[in-house]
Each structure stands twice: as C-alpha cells, then as structure tokens.
Write an enzyme that holds these catalytic residues in place. Structure first.
Site, short mmCIF file in Angstrom:
data_model
loop_
_atom_site.label_atom_id
_atom_site.label_comp_id
_atom_site.label_asym_id
_atom_site.label_seq_id
_atom_site.Cartn_x
_atom_site.Cartn_y
_atom_site.Cartn_z
N LYS A 1 0.84 -1.21 0.00
CA LYS A 1 0.00 0.00 0.00
C LYS A 1 0.87 1.25 0.00
O LYS A 1 0.61 2.20 -0.73
CB LYS A 1 -0.92 -0.01 1.23
CG LYS A 1 -1.98 -1.11 1.16
CD LYS A 1 -2.72 -1.29 2.49
CE LYS A 1 -3.61 -2.54 2.44
NZ LYS A 1 -4.31 -2.81 3.70
N GLN B 1 -5.12 -1.61 9.81
CA GLN B 1 -4.78 -2.89 9.17
C GLN B 1 -5.36 -4.06 9.99
O GLN B 1 -5.12 -4.15 11.19
CB GLN B 1 -3.25 -3.01 9.06
CG GLN B 1 -2.78 -4.23 8.32
CD GLN B 1 -3.19 -4.23 6.84
OE1 GLN B 1 -3.13 -3.21 6.16
NE2 GLN B 1 -3.61 -5.38 6.34
N ASP C 1 -11.11 2.09 3.64
CA ASP C 1 -11.43 0.67 3.45
C ASP C 1 -12.93 0.47 3.25
O ASP C 1 -13.37 -0.65 2.95
CB ASP C 1 -10.95 -0.17 4.64
CG ASP C 1 -9.51 -0.67 4.46
OD1 ASP C 1 -9.05 -0.71 3.30
OD2 ASP C 1 -8.88 -1.04 5.46
#
Ligand code: NAD
Length: 285
Positions: free
Chosen positions: A49, A93, A116
C-alpha cells in the site's frame, strides 16, 4: 486462449492518471495507516500500500502500535488521525489482536476518511447505491477490472462465491448496482457447480485453493479470482481459488493469481484516498 484480466496492466494505467491528478493539487493526499503488532502478512500488505501510494505521489503516515495496546488507546490514536487535517484517509490494518474488537476500531474511523469502506456509514451508502460512499477496495477493484476489459455486466448472471463483509458482500452489491443478476454462494451452498455452470461471471472469494475446477465453467465464462492463499508446497507461492491450469483453457476470460485482483485492490485503495481527499475539500468549502 482466454482473455487474461491483468490487474498489473490496469494498475499501471491508473497510477499514471493518479500521478497526473496529484500534480494539479495544492497539497498531496495523505494515507494514514494504523498497524497493531507486526504480523508478517500485515507487514507485506502495508508495504504494498505504501509503495503504491508513494508511487503516485501521495504521503503515507504509518503508525505501528504495540500488539499489547488497549482498545481504548487504539481508538484514541484513530481519533488523532480523524482530526488531523493533514490526513485524508485512515485505515486500520486487519486482523487485530484478539483483545480488540475489529468493528469497534472500524467504527471509530471518521466515515469521510474510511478508505477501506467498512464503517457502517459507508456500508449503508453502498447498500443504498449512494456514490458519495467509499466502497471496499476489492469490490472497487473487481468492478474496475471488468470495466477496463469491457466485460458486460448488465443483465448477466454473476455468481459471487463468499459473503464476507470485506469481499463477497460488497462485490455482490456493486455488481447488482451495475444491473447484474447476482447469486451469492457461501460455505452452506449445496449446488455450487450447477450455479457456476449457469453463471456468465464467476467471482471466487472463498479462500479455498482449487475450489473452482473445469467442471464449474463453460466457454463463455468470465472468472475473477479474488482468493489469495499462501502455500508452501510444492513451492512457496500465493494461489487463488481457481485451478488456473484446468480452468483457463475452457473460459472466455480469467484473472490470474498473483497479478489479477491483488494489484486492483491496492490501486483502488489509493483511488479511495483521492476520493476521501476530494470529499473533505467539498465538506470544508
Ligand atoms: P472469509 O473467510 O471471511 O470469507 C470466506 C467466504 O467464502 C465465506 O463467506 C464462506 O462462507 C465462503 N466459502 C468458504 N469456503 C467455501 C466453499 N467451499 N464454497 C462456497 N463458499 C465458501 O474470507 P475473506 O476475507 O472474504 O477473503 C476471501 C479470500 O479473498 C481469501 O483468500 C483472502 O485472502 C482473499 N482476499 C483477497 C484480496 C485481494 O485483493 N485479492 C483482498 C481481500 C481478501
């Protein structure tokens, strides 16, 4: 030979266009990443990422917290990113250590910065087909991959295998919003092979290597393999849910693993950061 749905090619094209957009901005978009502990797969995903964000000229603020941190202290850190004017997108995460409730951490993220797309606000916006929402990156990536290769979706029968909050459900909703007729299959589905044979598009997101064999497909099938499972034998590598060697000669189009949905997920996350940056601008105007 089937059409190969190559996520790396699409990612490269999207990176180029994102770079040219960033050049026109007064300030670089910034992705805030919160990591708890240091699981090896999480380290690898975060590295990807970061690399992609930096390749298009974004800033990344990666905070690594000890695996022993309390849920309360994690939520405080999330709130710091929520209120930091220099941070546009925030992601926590996953997975988190078992003493922290993942949904509590996700719901602590300001929905405007939830790149997300997992907060209840953004899940609700996806449900309502509200384009102001942030869509989970894998769903956004699968739709972009189909679009790039001009795979028709409207009126087609799409079988989505898997119903998780992060993969199957958002992909199914995104396909339905593009006018596909969607069947969602999961662990309890009885007649998976027949359903797959009836489908025009198969999206495999079960995390079960070898689940999709040549029995599942026909010559017009489009197969998108979302699965990623690390295996050790006969060699260390990542495999999808589709037996590529068996299936690829029998179908019209197929995405490989690696190199299919994986790169699309990462670039779609970066697109979400830009979307969050742009929504914040509108919000602050
Ligand atoms: P999950 O375990 O939360 O969900 C798996 C889903 O598949 C469940 O709904 C389950 O019912 C269903 N399923 C499992 N076995 C099945 C079977 N035999 N038949 C039918 N349905 C079955 O996993 P997840 O987080 O949704 O991830 C799924 C896969 O996608 C994993 O391999 C994961 O690594 C991968 N993944 C890939 C990307 C990417 O960018 N390519 C992103 C996220 C997850």
């Amino acid at each position: 030979m089937p059409l190969i749905l190559d996520g790396r090619v699409v990612r490269t094209q999207k990176e180029r266009s994102l770079r040219s957009i960033v050049e026109t901005l007064d300030r670089k978009p910034c992705l805030g990443i919160i990591q708890v502990g240091s699981l090896a797969p999480s380290n690898a995903y975060i590295a990807q990422k970061k690399m992609c964000a930096e390749a298009v000229g974004f800033d990344v603020d990666h905070v690594q917290l000890p695996g022993t941190i309390s849920e309360y202290d994690l939520l405080k850190k999330i709130e710091e990113f929520n209120t930091d004017p220099d941070v546009d997108g925030v992601l926590v995460q996953l997975p988190l250590p078992s003493h922290i409730r993942p949904q509590a951490a996700i719901d602590a993220i300001n929905p405007i910065k939830d790149v997300d797309g997992l907060t209840k606000v953004n899940s609700g916006k996806l449900y309502a087909n509200d384009p102001s929402g942030l869509v989970p990156a894998t769903a956004r990536g699968v739709m972009s991959l189909l679009e790039h290769y001009n795979i028709p979706v409207a009126g087609k029968h799409a079988l989505v295998i898997g119903r998780s909050q992060i993969v199957g459900r958002p992909i199914a909703l995104a396909l339905m919003h593009r006018n596909a007729t969607v069947t969602i299959a999961h662990r309890h589905t009885k007649n998976l092979i027949e359903l797959a044979q009836q489908a025009d598009i198969i999206i495999a997101g079960a995390g079960q290597p070898g689940l999709i064999t040549d029995e599942f497909v026909h010559e017009k099938s489009v197969v998108v393999d979302v699965g990623i499972t690390p295996i050790e034998l006969p060699e260390k590598k990542l495999v999808g849910d589709v037996d590529f060697a068996l299936v690829s000669p029998k179908v019209a189009a197929i995405s490989p693993v690696p190199g299919g949905v994986g790169p699309m997920t990462v670039i779609s996350l970066i697109e979400n950061v830009l979307q969050a940056y742009q929504s914040r601008d509108q919000f602050l105007d």
